[in-house]
Design a protein around this motif. Structure first.
Motif, PDB file in Angstrom:
ATOM      1  N   THR A 156     -23.316 -38.506 -11.072  1.00  0.00           N
ATOM      2  CA  THR A 156     -23.019 -37.271 -10.350  1.00  0.00           C
ATOM      3  C   THR A 156     -24.259 -36.409 -10.277  1.00  0.00           C
ATOM      4  OG1 THR A 156     -22.293 -36.290 -12.411  1.00  0.00           O
ATOM      5  CG2 THR A 156     -20.613 -37.289 -11.016  1.00  0.00           C
ATOM      6  N   ALA A 157     -24.935 -36.287 -11.385  1.00  0.00           N
ATOM      7  CA  ALA A 157     -26.133 -35.454 -11.388  1.00  0.00           C
ATOM      8  C   ALA A 157     -27.180 -36.051 -10.445  1.00  0.00           C
ATOM      9  CB  ALA A 157     -26.700 -35.344 -12.802  1.00  0.00           C
ATOM     10  N   SER A 188     -17.144 -25.348 -10.993  1.00  0.00           N
ATOM     11  CA  SER A 188     -17.776 -26.463 -11.691  1.00  0.00           C
ATOM     12  C   SER A 188     -17.292 -27.792 -11.143  1.00  0.00           C
ATOM     13  CB  SER A 188     -17.495 -26.366 -13.187  1.00  0.00           C
ATOM     14  OG  SER A 188     -16.103 -26.388 -13.401  1.00  0.00           O
ATOM     15  N   PRO A 223     -25.129 -33.774 -17.815  1.00  0.00           N
ATOM     16  CA  PRO A 223     -24.265 -32.651 -17.411  1.00  0.00           C
ATOM     17  C   PRO A 223     -23.975 -31.771 -18.612  1.00  0.00           C
ATOM     18  CG  PRO A 223     -23.110 -34.736 -17.298  1.00  0.00           C
ATOM     19  CD  PRO A 223     -24.553 -35.062 -17.524  1.00  0.00           C
ATOM     20  N   THR A 237     -20.062 -30.360  -9.749  1.00  0.00           N
ATOM     21  CA  THR A 237     -20.239 -31.728 -10.240  1.00  0.00           C
ATOM     22  C   THR A 237     -19.639 -32.729  -9.281  1.00  0.00           C
ATOM     23  OG1 THR A 237     -18.222 -31.459 -11.500  1.00  0.00           O
ATOM     24  CG2 THR A 237     -20.280 -31.028 -12.634  1.00  0.00           C
ATOM     25  N   SER A 278     -18.485 -28.673 -17.374  1.00  0.00           N
ATOM     26  CA  SER A 278     -17.294 -29.515 -17.407  1.00  0.00           C
ATOM     27  C   SER A 278     -16.098 -28.751 -16.865  1.00  0.00           C
ATOM     28  CB  SER A 278     -17.015 -29.949 -18.840  1.00  0.00           C
ATOM     29  OG  SER A 278     -15.716 -30.450 -18.917  1.00  0.00           O
TER      30      SER A 278
END
Lengths: 154, 235
Positions: free
Chosen positions: B110-111, B92, B204, B96, B209
């Motif tokens: 980030t996305a 993850s 997100p 991310t 996370s």
């Protein structure tokens, strides 16, 4: 017992065996009963080990035990309780005692058992307990005295 | 009376019967030597009592109850779970693309960056055969993307990547992606804006996370260690 791990093994073994034979517990105080089992284990272990030669177990008579005299004036014995050197000397003296004397002495002075209880714990006559305790103490006292510490004049 | 040397230990322990005790008491009154010996024996006892108590280095009461049967499997599960959580943490974290800037900036960046990258990569092969032969070179293929970047209000490095990505990686598909951008400086504002608005829609997910997985890994690892110790302590 010599080494800590030996002592711990004995204690663990004794506790386990006490648990298994708890049905046989009677009469004695529970604490004395536990000490009896542990003491027997420890003495058996020492006898079976036979690595170092034991001091003679039964000196002829308590009156023949000598009282060493101070070789030089030093601090009073009663002042030594906080003295690490003195405590190390006491420990060494205890270690050099015959196991039976050391057992009786520690049961009396550290564990606080009465003479009668010690007789039951160690399975000997009360006169033998008295003799062992006295000889043990005298030996420790002699070690201290010959190291230059003097007793108080009482 | 002779010196009652052999009786002195029993005397200070109070283990003599009354008659013997009285005899010793009477002797001590007159004998300084025996008084000194009594004092020495008392001091010796005090020293023996002052020895430090031995402290066992391990638990000496044996555990008579064996560990429950489910303890060993549970430890295995916890160990595997902590390993899996570590893996998921790393996965993850990579997904991310955590950087200090990305985490300190808006969560959408980030996305957006990730989606922008994939969009560009997916577009590149398709643009290659179709766009390359037909497109006429843009008037200023190098100037227009940088112009768009310069005009773009967003100063985030993510936006920089989105715009610069196609420009440097595949400049020959420029006709496909940045025709609007090269046509007019005003229109150049649109692609970054559009990218931002569309890409910031998927927030997100909590499953992504990394910190969640890291916490889970730590918890499972601690549980596995505790269970191992418990198993080792039992017979």
């Amino acid at each position: 017992m010599g080494t800590t791990s030996d002592a711990e093994d004995i204690v663990q073994d004794a506790l386990f065996s006490a648990w298994r034979s708890i049905a046989s517990f009677q009469g004695l105080s529970f604490r004395a009963w536990l000490f009896r089992i542990a003491t027997n284990r420890a003495l058996d272990h020492l006898r079976s080990r036979k690595r170092r030669p034991e001091l003679p177990l039964d000196p002829p008579d308590d009156d023949d035990v000598t009282w060493a005299e101070p070789v030089a004036a030093g601090p009073d014995l009663t002042q030594l309780v906080g003295d690490r050197e003195a405590l190390a000397a006491v420990e060494a003296a205890l270690g050099s005692l015959p196991a039976e004397q050391r057992t009786a002495l520690l049961l009396r002075d550290v564990e606080g058992f009465a003479y009668e209880e010690i007789a039951v714990i160690t399975s000997v006559e009360i006169g033998t307990v008295k003799s062992r305790i006295h000889r043990g103490r005298l030996a420790v006292r002699n070690v201290l005295i010959t190291r230059g510490w003097r007793g108080s004049d009482g | 009376m002779q010196h009652p040397h052999a009786e002195l230990s029993a005397y200070i322990d109070g283990a003599l019967d009354p008659a013997a005790r009285a005899a010793v008491d009477g002797h001590l009154v007159t004998c300084a030597v025996c008084r000194a010996h009594v004092a020495q024996l008392r001091a010796t006892v005090a020293l023996v009592q002052a020895l430090p108590d031995p402290v066992p280095s391990r638990r000496l009461v044996p555990r008579l109850t064996t560990a429950p049967a489910w303890l060993a499997p549970l430890r295995t599960i916890m160990t595997l779970a902590s390993g899996a959580a570590v893996f998921l943490f790393l996965a993850s974290a990579l997904a991310t693309n955590i950087t200090p800037l990305a985490t300190s900036g808006a969560p959408g960046t980030t996305a957006r960056e990730a989606s922008g990258d994939t969009a560009v990569k997916g577009q590149a092969p398709a643009a290659q055969p179709a766009g390359a032969p037909t497109v006429t070179p843009a008037p200023a293929p190098t100037a227009s993307p940088y112009g768009a970047f310069a005009v773009a209000p967003s100063s985030s490095p993510a936006a920089d990547n989105v715009v610069r990505g196609p420009a440097t990686a595949a400049p020959d598909k420029r006709g496909d992606t940045s025709t609007g951008a090269s046509a007019a400086p005003g229109a150049a504002l649109n692609p970054p804006d559009a990218a931002r608005t569309t890409a910031s829609v998927p927030q997100p997910s909590p499953l992504l996370s990394p910190w969640l997985w890291l916490a889970l890994a730590i918890i499972c690892g601690a549980a596995a260690i505790a269970l191992s110790r418990r198993l080792r302590a039992s017979v």
